[in-house]
Design a protein around this motif. Sequence first.
Motif, short mmCIF file in Angstrom:
data_model
loop_
_atom_site.label_atom_id
_atom_site.label_comp_id
_atom_site.label_asym_id
_atom_site.label_seq_id
_atom_site.Cartn_x
_atom_site.Cartn_y
_atom_site.Cartn_z
N THR A 52 51.85 -2.40 -3.94
CA THR A 52 50.61 -2.98 -4.48
C THR A 52 50.16 -3.60 -3.32
O THR A 52 48.98 -4.31 -3.15
CB THR A 52 50.55 -3.68 -5.55
N GLY A 53 51.11 -4.34 -2.16
CA GLY A 53 50.59 -5.13 -1.19
C GLY A 53 50.93 -6.61 -1.68
O GLY A 53 50.79 -7.42 -0.88
N ALA A 54 51.09 -6.97 -3.02
CA ALA A 54 51.27 -8.18 -3.35
C ALA A 54 52.85 -8.64 -3.31
O ALA A 54 53.52 -7.64 -3.22
CB ALA A 54 50.79 -8.29 -4.90
N ILE A 55 52.96 -9.96 -3.20
CA ILE A 55 54.63 -10.56 -3.17
C ILE A 55 54.75 -11.47 -4.11
O ILE A 55 53.60 -12.66 -4.07
CB ILE A 55 54.98 -10.61 -1.41
N TYR A 56 55.79 -12.02 -4.40
CA TYR A 56 56.16 -13.01 -4.95
C TYR A 56 56.96 -13.98 -3.84
O TYR A 56 57.98 -13.64 -3.34
CB TYR A 56 57.33 -12.83 -6.24
N LEU A 57 56.12 -15.07 -3.53
CA LEU A 57 56.79 -15.62 -2.23
C LEU A 57 58.15 -16.17 -2.41
O LEU A 57 58.88 -16.38 -1.52
CB LEU A 57 55.95 -16.64 -1.93
N ASN A 58 58.66 -16.58 -3.62
CA ASN A 58 60.00 -17.17 -3.85
C ASN A 58 61.01 -16.04 -3.34
O ASN A 58 62.35 -16.49 -3.38
CB ASN A 58 60.12 -17.83 -5.15
N PHE A 59 60.72 -14.85 -3.27
CA PHE A 59 61.52 -13.75 -3.10
C PHE A 59 61.82 -13.46 -1.52
O PHE A 59 62.46 -12.73 -1.37
CB PHE A 59 61.18 -12.57 -3.75
N THR A 60 61.10 -14.42 -0.78
CA THR A 60 61.02 -13.99 0.67
C THR A 60 61.31 -15.32 1.54
O THR A 60 61.15 -16.25 1.10
CB THR A 60 59.54 -13.29 1.01
N GLY A 61 61.82 -15.10 2.91
CA GLY A 61 61.84 -15.91 3.86
C GLY A 61 60.48 -16.06 4.51
O GLY A 61 59.43 -15.88 3.79
N ASP A 62 60.59 -16.63 5.78
CA ASP A 62 59.27 -16.70 6.34
C ASP A 62 58.91 -15.26 6.97
O ASP A 62 59.51 -14.77 8.17
CB ASP A 62 59.55 -17.71 7.63
N GLU A 63 57.73 -14.87 6.39
CA GLU A 63 57.54 -13.25 6.76
C GLU A 63 56.09 -13.40 7.38
O GLU A 63 55.44 -12.31 7.44
CB GLU A 63 57.57 -12.42 5.55
N GLY A 64 55.51 -14.52 7.56
CA GLY A 64 54.54 -14.77 8.42
C GLY A 64 53.34 -15.07 7.51
O GLY A 64 53.33 -14.81 6.19
N ALA A 65 52.08 -15.27 8.02
CA ALA A 65 50.76 -15.85 7.19
C ALA A 65 50.41 -14.68 6.51
O ALA A 65 49.85 -15.16 5.25
CB ALA A 65 49.68 -16.30 8.20
N GLU A 66 50.46 -13.24 7.00
CA GLU A 66 49.80 -12.23 6.05
C GLU A 66 50.47 -12.24 4.84
O GLU A 66 49.98 -11.87 3.80
CB GLU A 66 49.74 -10.97 6.88
N ARG A 67 51.86 -12.29 4.83
CA ARG A 67 52.51 -12.20 3.84
C ARG A 67 52.13 -13.44 2.64
O ARG A 67 52.33 -13.40 1.34
CB ARG A 67 54.02 -12.31 3.99
N VAL A 68 51.87 -14.83 3.14
CA VAL A 68 51.52 -15.80 2.36
C VAL A 68 50.18 -15.26 1.77
O VAL A 68 50.11 -15.54 0.38
CB VAL A 68 51.33 -17.02 3.18
N VAL A 69 49.49 -14.82 2.35
CA VAL A 69 48.11 -14.32 1.67
C VAL A 69 48.34 -13.15 0.79
O VAL A 69 47.55 -13.32 -0.34
CB VAL A 69 47.30 -13.71 2.95
N ALA A 70 49.37 -12.40 0.92
CA ALA A 70 49.56 -11.22 0.07
C ALA A 70 50.38 -11.73 -1.25
O ALA A 70 50.21 -11.41 -2.14
CB ALA A 70 50.66 -10.43 0.68
N GLY A 71 50.83 -13.08 -1.18
CA GLY A 71 51.30 -13.77 -2.28
C GLY A 71 50.45 -14.48 -3.18
O GLY A 71 50.51 -14.52 -4.23
N LEU A 72 49.55 -15.07 -2.36
CA LEU A 72 48.66 -15.85 -3.23
C LEU A 72 47.11 -15.24 -3.51
O LEU A 72 46.51 -15.78 -4.69
CB LEU A 72 48.18 -17.22 -2.19
#
Length: 460
Positions: free
Chosen positions: A410-430
Motif C-alpha cells: 500500500t506504500g504505508a508503514i508503521y514507523l516503529n517497525f523501521t530504522g532510519d529509512e529517510g524522510a519519504e518513509r516518515v511521510v509514508a508512516g504519517l
Amino acid sequence: MAPLSKAGTALVELREDLSGAVFAPGDPGYDESRVRFNALIDRRPAVIAECADPQDVVTAVRFARGLDLPIAVRGGGHSVAGMSVNDGGLVVDLRRMNEVTVHPAARAVHVGGGATMSHLDRACQPYDLATTGGRASTTGVGGFVLGGGTGWLDRKFGLAVDNLLGVDLVTADGELLHANAEDNPELFWGLHGGGGNFGIATSLTLRLHELPHMSIAMLLYAPERGPEAVRAYRDVIESGPPEASGAALYLTAPPEEFVPPHLVGTLLAGVLLTYAGPEEEMRRLAAPLLAVPHEVEIVTAIPYADLQCMIDDPPGLRNYWSAEYLTGAPDELVDVFCARADSMPVPTHTQHLLFPQGGAIASAPGDHPIAFRDAPWGVHPFAIWEDPADDERARQWVKDVRADVRPWSTGAIYLNFTGDEGAERVVAGLGEEHMRRLGALKRQYDPDNVFRFNHNITPS
C-alpha cells in the motif's frame, strides 16, 4: 584550581539538582547506562540523566537547552534505529519512571514514561484487564503507543494509540503540560502517531479492556509445508472473528524443550494463532492449522502477560528491521513470502512474519496520522544476528523481502517497525495529507527541532 567551564558548572549543578543519577564519560556506570538494544549502533552521549520524576525531566531539558545539546529520550530503549541514544548530547533516561497504577473501576491505567510492556501487562493481569501492547515484553510503552502500537490484541481492541486517554509531557521549553481530548486537543491528535516529536512523555493514561481468557496455538512445520500452512492461517484469520490474531512466520528452531533435538538450528515454518478468548473456542478455530502435518504443536490457554514474553528478542544483538503493508494476501503473495525464507540468515534470531490487521484497527474512529490502518496484512522481516560478518547479508535479506512484496504494498508503514529509512518513509508512516498539520504542531511546540532523534517531523 582552574575555574570550571560553563558546561562543567552546569554539569555539577545537574548532579546536585537531579533526584536520579547523572553519568558522563569516565564515570563508573556510564557504559552500563548507555547500553543499547541494537548492537549495530554504538554512540557515546556527553551526559545521561536517569530521571526519577517529571521534575527531573524538566531539569534535564533545561540543562540541555542551556548548553545547546541535542536531546535523545530513552523509555524502554527498544528503538531499532538507536534513537534513544546520541553522540555528544544528552540522553534523558526515563527507565526509573516505570510505575504503573491500575484503576479497575475506571477501566484505565496510568503508566510511567519509562515503563515497559512487562510492567504494564503484569500490573493489569490480576484484574483480567489488558490493552493492546507490543509483541515483546521489553518494548517501552511510551514510544510504542505514541508511534501507533500494534500487537496481538489490536484486531479486537484497536491500536494502542486508539486506547490513549491522556499524556503528560515536558516540552522543548522545559514546561509540563497535559494533553487529552479536552486539553490541548490538537497536540493530542498529533500524539496519535507523531511519536516523540512534540515533547517527552512522562506518563500516559490508557483505556483497559476485560480479558479473562487468552489462548494460543503454536505450530511448527517443515519448511516445505510452509505455503500450505500460511494459506491455512490466512483463511482462518479472514473468516474468523477479531479475537483471532497472531502471525505466520519462518524462524530458526530454538533450543527449547518442545523442539525435537534434530530440528534445533534449522529453518522451520510456523503459525502462532493468538485468541482473545477460551481455549476450547480457539481449538475449533485452529482445526485447519492442526490438519496440516506439523513437527511441533502447542495448544493451550495462557495468561496474556506470559504470551507477551514468548518472542522477546534479547538486547545486545545486531538488528535490522523493516516492513511493508499489503493490499491483501493472495496465493501469489504467500508463495513469494515463503520463497524468500530460503535465503533467511539461519541459524540466527531472525524472523520472517506475515501478520493480519483488520477488525478494530480499520474501524477505529478519528483521522489520526497513522497511514497503515487500512491495510489488511503486513510483512515484517526482522533480522537479528550476532556475527558482524553477517551484517551485509542480513540487511540485504530484509531489503529483498520488501522488494519481493512491493507489487502488493500500500506504500504505508508503521514507523516503529523501521530504522532510519529517510524522510519519504516518515511521510509514508504519517500520511502525506497530515504533514502540513503535523509540521505546524512541531513549529508550535518544538520550533528548534530539539526533539529530533525520532522519525522526525520538520517544523513548518
